[in-house]
Design a protein around this motif. Structure first.
Motif, mmCIF file in Angstrom:
data_model
loop_
_atom_site.group_PDB
_atom_site.id
_atom_site.type_symbol
_atom_site.label_atom_id
_atom_site.label_comp_id
_atom_site.label_asym_id
_atom_site.label_seq_id
_atom_site.Cartn_x
_atom_site.Cartn_y
_atom_site.Cartn_z
ATOM 1 N N ALA A 191 0.838 -1.206 0.000
ATOM 2 C CA ALA A 191 0.000 0.000 0.000
ATOM 3 C C ALA A 191 0.870 1.253 0.000
ATOM 4 N N THR A 192 1.982 1.202 0.742
ATOM 5 C CA THR A 192 2.903 2.338 0.790
ATOM 6 C C THR A 192 3.487 2.608 -0.589
ATOM 7 N N GLY A 193 3.921 1.533 -1.250
ATOM 8 C CA GLY A 193 4.484 1.689 -2.590
ATOM 9 C C GLY A 193 3.478 2.277 -3.565
ATOM 10 N N TRP A 194 2.221 1.860 -3.411
ATOM 11 C CA TRP A 194 1.189 2.345 -4.340
ATOM 12 C C TRP A 194 0.902 3.827 -4.146
ATOM 13 N N ILE A 195 0.783 4.280 -2.887
ATOM 14 C CA ILE A 195 0.527 5.725 -2.700
ATOM 15 C C ILE A 195 1.750 6.539 -3.108
ATOM 16 N N LEU A 249 -10.916 7.293 12.701
ATOM 17 C CA LEU A 249 -10.058 8.173 11.893
ATOM 18 C C LEU A 249 -9.731 7.539 10.542
ATOM 19 N N TYR A 250 -9.399 6.232 10.542
ATOM 20 C CA TYR A 250 -9.073 5.557 9.282
ATOM 21 C C TYR A 250 -10.270 5.602 8.329
ATOM 22 N N ALA A 251 -11.465 5.297 8.876
ATOM 23 C CA ALA A 251 -12.677 5.279 8.055
ATOM 24 C C ALA A 251 -12.931 6.666 7.465
ATOM 25 N N THR A 252 -12.752 7.712 8.288
ATOM 26 C CA THR A 252 -12.920 9.075 7.801
ATOM 27 C C THR A 252 -11.941 9.357 6.663
ATOM 28 N N ALA A 253 -10.669 8.974 6.870
ATOM 29 C CA ALA A 253 -9.638 9.240 5.862
ATOM 30 C C ALA A 253 -9.960 8.525 4.551
ATOM 31 N N ILE A 254 -10.492 7.285 4.647
ATOM 32 C CA ILE A 254 -10.857 6.542 3.434
ATOM 33 C C ILE A 254 -11.936 7.308 2.662
ATOM 34 N N ARG A 289 -5.929 3.535 -10.207
ATOM 35 C CA ARG A 289 -7.328 3.232 -9.938
ATOM 36 C C ARG A 289 -7.487 1.836 -9.363
ATOM 37 N N PHE A 290 -8.609 1.607 -8.668
ATOM 38 C CA PHE A 290 -8.852 0.290 -8.081
ATOM 39 C C PHE A 290 -8.852 -0.788 -9.160
ATOM 40 N N ALA A 329 -7.104 5.446 -0.197
ATOM 41 C CA ALA A 329 -8.201 4.689 0.409
ATOM 42 C C ALA A 329 -7.739 3.274 0.777
ATOM 43 N N LEU A 330 -6.963 2.645 -0.125
ATOM 44 C CA LEU A 330 -6.453 1.296 0.147
ATOM 45 C C LEU A 330 -5.551 1.302 1.376
ATOM 46 N N TYR A 331 -4.692 2.322 1.458
ATOM 47 C CA TYR A 331 -3.787 2.456 2.608
ATOM 48 C C TYR A 331 -4.599 2.479 3.902
ATOM 49 N N GLY A 332 -5.675 3.277 3.905
ATOM 50 C CA GLY A 332 -6.548 3.346 5.078
ATOM 51 C C GLY A 332 -7.222 2.015 5.361
#
Lengths: 198, 198, 198, 198
Positions: B91-95, B152-157, C32-33, B106-109
């Motif tokens: 997920a880190t690599g993707w963002i 917090l995670y849900a909000t960030a997503i 994208r997803f 969103a995936l990271y969250g």
């Protein structure tokens, strides 16, 4: 908090850092010795960084052996140190791939400088917790090596723009200074043990 | 079942996760500082994830130190936690590669949320085994941090689809909340020890 | 020979095997997803292999806890087991990249079968050394799981040429059987302890 | 200096070296068994190197178990050994990719030779520190294996230019010699223990 896990995690991270650097030495497609020629700077930078991580492991080992209580602060100061050390493989790969060019050499020094600062913060925190009469405080003494190193790194960073080979020589010298294991803590520990045995 | 190997395996996996993330920061071909420019988002996402794994290691360490008996259930709950944490490098690599785009954020969250859920399951299982009067149950108390984080995670997503930078800021805040080591368990352990010494 | 280092080395290798598999899930270039779609089979095969390595670690842990003396033979039988387990990331990557095609599915089964054989050799050697009245011998009993597994792997290998999805389902079932922790050894150890406490 | 961390760090590095070699076996794009054909030399070289690292871990383990005090010199001699061993994955990858060509086979032998020299230095240093009447000195005895190995490696390097297959056979023989665990130290340790128990 038990010191065992603190040490085990640090050992694990350092063992991985020292080993994944070797992945930068990519297997060449050719089958002749001449095909290895392009890898020489990568190999040299690998050897230098291997020694640096070895030095940090050695000193870390000595320093932590004097710690009686691992606090939250010490734990995060340790992670901070590991963070900068984890960037050494990247900096090593960059100088290796660019045959010791100016910018990579300066970045390498910057990472070493930040790791040095992080080490100093960790050391200060331990002494603060353990007290000024602690084993570590006595063993470090004037901490000559610790004071010279950042100065050497800063010099090497500045020099890299003029002559990156000289910069490289300074990094080698800065490593050689530390190669000599920290006899100060070793002997202080021994004295302490003998005193304790009485 | 001995706790030593349980801790050693968890330490090993966490040490590897925290270190292989750095392999995403690929050495650039150019030799100028400007060639590092494209790596800035990758570096920032690496630093954030490094802190998150550090937080998990720290809390894991504290929590497990209160465990007296490792059951099969605890073992698998722990592997479940390590599974989700092992997806953080991806997920880190993707963002990092997509400069904090919506879907990667969103995936990271989502990965953080699942890791949080896995941590909660592990914690609940330990408390169930050790009893409601156990050290961990007392130390956790109302578990405010643990309750705020998933929110917090849900909000960030959700926010990531509107503004992924705000989403990133929320992840940073969620990390900062945990950065403060879990003094609750630390102090509870100390009190317990003192009580035991009497 | 001390058991500590034997365990620590096995833990290290298993922790690395379980974690490097995640490197097969390559970060996609798109943001994208829908760009993650191609990764679904890779993710599923990763999850399955994660569980398999988790099972091996769990059982290994239980089995070794009953060992009193690590001989040279046990050490090499253990390295033999780790060798086959180290090929799981490769087999996992191959089935993931080829969407559960016949040959990769068969190879996956072959690696699991060889790992199962290696585990059986290690187990037999330990029982031979510790004696037929040993803790492990009693705990294993009829070793139903150990006898069913190779049969399941062999079936899945044969079936993979007809229908690789059925083959995959068999691997999942073979994992689920083992997912239940080895209560036999756990309870035998407890009884032994209680007997020792008397 | 505590031996625990010295062993833990060595175990970590050896576990990573033995495992990252498997990353050289790249997942093929095709989905048929025939697509694996090109991987056979890579697989064979992996198996050989796995055995070599296994041998080193085994002997290292036995040797260090006799050490009472880890000095700075021993620590650096150990890092020196780990440095050469860390190059085995690279040499393994090179011979695998070039189907046992002359130069890669010679390089492989050179790395083994250097690792052998580093092992000898470490062993000598330990004996020097522990004394000529020490457990290790007695256990090693005439050290026949240690004396034959470098001779075999040197022969294999020379032969690789004439016939690299013969060179490969010599490496296999040199491994088989060591595969037999060092019963000398094992039995010497046992005698010592029994003597100490009296």
């Amino acid at each position: 908090m038990k010191k065992t896990r603190f040490e085990a995690f640090s050992d694990g991270v350092l063992a991985i850092i020292i080993t994944i650097m070797v992945l930068e030495i990519k297997v060449p497609h050719g089958e002749r010795f001449s095909d290895l020629k392009g890898l020489i700077p990568i190999f040299l930078s690998y050897a230098l960084s291997f020694i640096y991580i070895g030095i940090y492991w050695n000193n870390h080992h000595h320093m932590v052996s004097t710690v009686n209580k691992v606090t939250g602060g010490i734990l995060w100061a340790n992670l901070h140190l590991l963070f900068w050390l984890s960037l050494i493989p990247f900096a090593t790969g960059w100088i290796g791939e660019n045959h010791f060019a100016a910018a990579p050499m300066a970045l390498y020094g910057a990472v070493l400088l930040m790791a040095g600062v992080a080490y100093y913060i960790l050391q200060s925190l331990i002494i603060k917790n353990e007290g000024r009469d602690s084993l570590l405080a006595k063993a470090i003494g004037k901490d000559l090596k610790g004071k010279i190193s950042p100065f050497l790194y800063a010099t090497a960073i500045a020099v890299s723009w003029l002559n990156s080979i000289v910069s490289g020589i300074i990094y080698v010298i800065a490593a050689l200074i530390w190669l000599i294991p920290d006899k100060r803590i070793e002997s202080a520990t021994r004295q302490n043990k003998e005193a304790g045995d009485d």
